[in-house]
Design an enzyme around this catalytic site. Structure first.
Site, short mmCIF file in Angstrom:
data_model
loop_
_atom_site.label_atom_id
_atom_site.label_comp_id
_atom_site.label_asym_id
_atom_site.label_seq_id
_atom_site.Cartn_x
_atom_site.Cartn_y
_atom_site.Cartn_z
CG HIS A 1 -1.91 -1.00 1.39
ND1 HIS A 1 -2.03 -1.81 2.49
CD2 HIS A 1 -2.90 -1.39 0.54
CE1 HIS A 1 -3.06 -2.64 2.33
NE2 HIS A 1 -3.59 -2.41 1.15
CE LYS B 1 -10.18 -8.34 2.13
NZ LYS B 1 -9.29 -7.24 1.69
NE ARG C 1 -2.73 -7.98 -4.17
CZ ARG C 1 -3.45 -8.40 -3.15
NH1 ARG C 1 -2.90 -8.50 -1.97
NH2 ARG C 1 -4.71 -8.72 -3.29
CB SER D 1 -3.90 -6.90 4.92
OG SER D 1 -3.55 -5.67 4.36
O1 PNS Z 1 -8.62 -3.42 0.62
P1 PNS Z 1 -9.86 -4.08 0.12
O2 PNS Z 1 -10.50 -4.92 1.21
O3 PNS Z 1 -9.64 -4.86 -1.15
O4 PNS Z 1 -10.86 -2.88 -0.25
C1 PNS Z 1 -12.18 -3.14 -0.69
C2 PNS Z 1 -13.06 -1.91 -0.44
C3 PNS Z 1 -13.05 -1.55 1.03
C4 PNS Z 1 -12.54 -0.75 -1.27
C5 PNS Z 1 -14.51 -2.28 -0.90
O5 PNS Z 1 -14.97 -3.38 -0.15
C6 PNS Z 1 -15.45 -1.09 -0.77
O6 PNS Z 1 -15.51 -0.26 -1.63
N1 PNS Z 1 -16.19 -1.04 0.38
C7 PNS Z 1 -17.14 0.03 0.62
C8 PNS Z 1 -18.56 -0.44 0.32
C9 PNS Z 1 -18.85 -0.35 -1.17
O7 PNS Z 1 -18.90 0.70 -1.76
N2 PNS Z 1 -19.04 -1.54 -1.78
C10 PNS Z 1 -19.32 -1.65 -3.20
C11 PNS Z 1 -18.05 -1.75 -4.02
S1 PNS Z 1 -18.39 -1.92 -5.74
#
Ligand code: PNS
Length: 159
Positions: free
Chosen positions: A18, A42, A91, A129
Protein backbone atom coordinates in the site's frame (compact mmCIF):
# COMPACT_ATOMS: atom_id res chain seq x y z
CA UNK A 1 -6.96 22.92 -10.77
CA UNK A 2 -6.06 20.60 -7.91
CA UNK A 3 -5.74 16.97 -8.98
CA UNK A 4 -7.05 14.86 -6.13
CA UNK A 5 -7.61 11.14 -5.76
CA UNK A 6 -9.19 8.79 -3.30
CA UNK A 7 -7.36 5.62 -2.28
CA UNK A 8 -9.91 3.29 -0.65
CA UNK A 9 -9.28 0.01 1.08
CA UNK A 10 -9.69 -1.92 4.27
CA UNK A 11 -6.02 -1.38 5.25
CA UNK A 12 -6.21 -4.02 7.97
CA UNK A 13 -3.36 -3.24 8.34
CA UNK A 14 -1.53 -1.03 5.83
CA UNK A 15 1.36 -2.92 4.16
CA UNK A 16 4.53 -1.95 2.30
CA UNK A 17 2.58 -2.67 -0.90
CA UNK A 18 0.00 0.00 0.00
CA UNK A 19 2.80 2.40 0.96
CA UNK A 20 4.41 1.95 -2.43
CA UNK A 21 1.13 2.77 -4.23
CA UNK A 22 0.62 5.86 -2.05
CA UNK A 23 4.14 7.13 -2.71
CA UNK A 24 3.69 6.73 -6.46
CA UNK A 25 0.21 8.29 -6.42
CA UNK A 26 1.67 11.31 -4.63
CA UNK A 27 3.88 12.04 -7.63
CA UNK A 28 0.85 12.21 -9.94
CA UNK A 29 -1.84 13.77 -7.76
CA UNK A 30 -1.67 16.96 -5.71
CA UNK A 31 -3.78 15.45 -2.94
CA UNK A 32 -4.31 11.80 -2.05
CA UNK A 33 -6.95 10.85 0.50
CA UNK A 34 -6.72 7.38 1.98
CA UNK A 35 -10.16 6.25 3.09
CA UNK A 36 -10.67 3.21 5.28
CA UNK A 37 -13.88 1.39 4.36
CA UNK A 38 -15.62 -1.74 5.55
CA UNK A 39 -15.15 -4.71 3.29
CA UNK A 40 -18.22 -6.80 4.18
CA UNK A 41 -16.43 -10.00 3.14
CA UNK A 42 -13.63 -9.51 5.69
CA UNK A 43 -13.67 -9.52 9.49
CA UNK A 44 -11.31 -6.71 10.56
CA UNK A 45 -8.57 -7.24 13.15
CA UNK A 46 -8.21 -3.51 13.89
CA UNK A 47 -10.96 -0.94 14.46
CA UNK A 48 -11.41 2.04 12.12
CA UNK A 49 -9.78 4.25 14.73
CA UNK A 50 -6.78 1.96 15.16
CA UNK A 51 -6.25 1.69 11.41
CA UNK A 52 -6.51 5.45 10.99
CA UNK A 53 -3.99 6.03 13.76
CA UNK A 54 -1.63 3.44 12.22
CA UNK A 55 -1.78 5.04 8.79
CA UNK A 56 -1.22 8.51 10.21
CA UNK A 57 1.83 7.21 12.10
CA UNK A 58 3.48 5.55 9.09
CA UNK A 59 2.61 8.28 6.59
CA UNK A 60 3.47 11.30 8.72
CA UNK A 61 6.04 12.51 6.21
CA UNK A 62 3.63 12.97 3.32
CA UNK A 63 2.13 16.47 3.43
CA UNK A 64 -0.30 15.86 0.56
CA UNK A 65 -1.84 12.71 2.06
CA UNK A 66 -4.86 12.77 4.36
CA UNK A 67 -6.64 9.88 6.05
CA UNK A 68 -10.33 9.36 6.66
CA UNK A 69 -12.75 6.52 7.31
CA UNK A 70 -16.31 5.89 6.21
CA UNK A 71 -19.03 3.33 6.84
CA UNK A 72 -21.02 3.10 3.64
CA UNK A 73 -20.66 3.09 -0.10
CA UNK A 74 -17.49 4.27 -1.74
CA UNK A 75 -19.44 6.18 -4.37
CA UNK A 76 -21.36 8.09 -1.68
CA UNK A 77 -18.12 9.18 -0.05
CA UNK A 78 -16.66 10.12 -3.44
CA UNK A 79 -19.73 12.17 -4.39
CA UNK A 80 -19.97 13.95 -1.02
CA UNK A 81 -16.26 14.87 -1.11
CA UNK A 82 -16.10 15.63 -4.84
CA UNK A 83 -13.69 12.87 -5.85
CA UNK A 84 -13.73 11.67 -9.46
CA UNK A 85 -10.67 9.45 -9.33
CA UNK A 86 -10.26 6.25 -7.35
CA UNK A 87 -6.86 4.60 -7.02
CA UNK A 88 -6.45 0.87 -6.67
CA UNK A 89 -3.39 -1.38 -6.81
CA UNK A 90 -3.24 -4.44 -9.05
CA UNK A 91 -0.96 -7.22 -7.89
CA UNK A 92 -1.62 -10.15 -10.16
CA UNK A 93 -4.06 -11.45 -12.74
CA UNK A 94 -6.01 -12.95 -9.84
CA UNK A 95 -6.89 -9.40 -8.64
CA UNK A 96 -8.26 -8.42 -12.00
CA UNK A 97 -11.77 -9.92 -11.93
CA UNK A 98 -12.61 -8.47 -8.54
CA UNK A 99 -11.12 -5.06 -9.36
CA UNK A 100 -12.82 -4.95 -12.76
CA UNK A 101 -16.19 -5.74 -11.16
CA UNK A 102 -15.71 -3.08 -8.50
CA UNK A 103 -14.55 -0.43 -10.95
CA UNK A 104 -17.51 -1.04 -13.27
CA UNK A 105 -20.03 -1.15 -10.41
CA UNK A 106 -18.68 2.09 -8.99
CA UNK A 107 -18.80 3.70 -12.41
CA UNK A 108 -22.38 2.58 -12.87
CA UNK A 109 -23.38 3.95 -9.46
CA UNK A 110 -21.36 7.13 -9.79
CA UNK A 111 -21.16 8.20 -13.42
CA UNK A 112 -18.33 10.68 -12.90
CA UNK A 113 -16.03 8.24 -11.10
CA UNK A 114 -13.09 6.55 -12.77
CA UNK A 115 -10.72 4.02 -11.27
CA UNK A 116 -7.01 4.22 -12.01
CA UNK A 117 -4.87 1.16 -11.40
CA UNK A 118 -1.26 1.12 -10.30
CA UNK A 119 0.62 -2.06 -11.09
CA UNK A 120 2.26 -3.17 -7.92
CA UNK A 121 6.01 -3.10 -7.67
CA UNK A 122 7.11 -6.68 -8.33
CA UNK A 123 8.74 -6.93 -4.92
CA UNK A 124 5.30 -6.51 -3.30
CA UNK A 125 3.26 -8.48 -5.82
CA UNK A 126 2.62 -11.38 -3.43
CA UNK A 127 1.80 -9.25 -0.36
CA UNK A 128 -1.62 -9.13 1.24
CA UNK A 129 -2.81 -7.95 4.65
CA UNK A 130 -4.55 -11.30 5.19
CA UNK A 131 -1.41 -13.37 4.61
CA UNK A 132 0.71 -11.05 6.72
CA UNK A 133 -1.77 -11.45 9.59
CA UNK A 134 -1.59 -15.22 9.25
CA UNK A 135 2.22 -15.22 9.28
CA UNK A 136 2.29 -12.94 12.32
CA UNK A 137 -0.34 -14.94 14.17
CA UNK A 138 1.82 -18.04 14.00
CA UNK A 139 5.04 -16.28 14.94
CA UNK A 140 6.61 -15.71 11.49
CA UNK A 141 8.84 -12.77 10.55
CA UNK A 142 6.81 -9.98 8.91
CA UNK A 143 9.44 -7.24 9.11
CA UNK A 144 9.89 -7.16 5.31
CA UNK A 145 6.17 -6.76 4.67
CA UNK A 146 5.00 -3.88 6.89
CA UNK A 147 6.46 -0.74 8.51
CA UNK A 148 8.00 -1.36 11.97
CA UNK A 149 5.13 0.41 13.72
CA UNK A 150 2.58 -1.92 12.10
CA UNK A 151 4.71 -4.97 12.89
CA UNK A 152 4.61 -3.98 16.55
CA UNK A 153 0.84 -3.36 16.46
CA UNK A 154 0.27 -6.82 14.94
CA UNK A 155 2.54 -8.54 17.47
CA UNK A 156 0.71 -6.85 20.35
CA UNK A 157 -2.67 -7.82 18.91
CA UNK A 158 -1.70 -11.48 18.61
CA UNK A 159 0.05 -11.69 21.97
O1 PNS B 1 -8.62 -3.42 0.62
P1 PNS B 1 -9.86 -4.08 0.12
O2 PNS B 1 -10.50 -4.92 1.21
O3 PNS B 1 -9.64 -4.86 -1.15
O4 PNS B 1 -10.86 -2.88 -0.25
C1 PNS B 1 -12.18 -3.14 -0.69
C2 PNS B 1 -13.06 -1.91 -0.44
C3 PNS B 1 -13.05 -1.55 1.03
C4 PNS B 1 -12.54 -0.75 -1.27
C5 PNS B 1 -14.51 -2.28 -0.90
O5 PNS B 1 -14.97 -3.38 -0.15
C6 PNS B 1 -15.45 -1.09 -0.77
O6 PNS B 1 -15.51 -0.26 -1.63
N1 PNS B 1 -16.19 -1.04 0.38
C7 PNS B 1 -17.14 0.03 0.62
C8 PNS B 1 -18.56 -0.44 0.32
C9 PNS B 1 -18.85 -0.35 -1.17
O7 PNS B 1 -18.90 0.70 -1.76
N2 PNS B 1 -19.04 -1.54 -1.78
C10 PNS B 1 -19.32 -1.65 -3.20
C11 PNS B 1 -18.05 -1.75 -4.02
S1 PNS B 1 -18.39 -1.92 -5.74
Amino acid sequence: MIRKALYPGSFDPITNGHMDIIQRACTIFDEVTIVIFDNPSKEPLFSFLERKEQILKVLGAYPNVTVDSFKGLLVDYARDHEFHTIIRGLRAVSDFDYEFQMALTNRKLGKTIDTIFFMTDEKYSYLSSSLIKQVCKYGGDISAFVPAYIEEALRLRYE
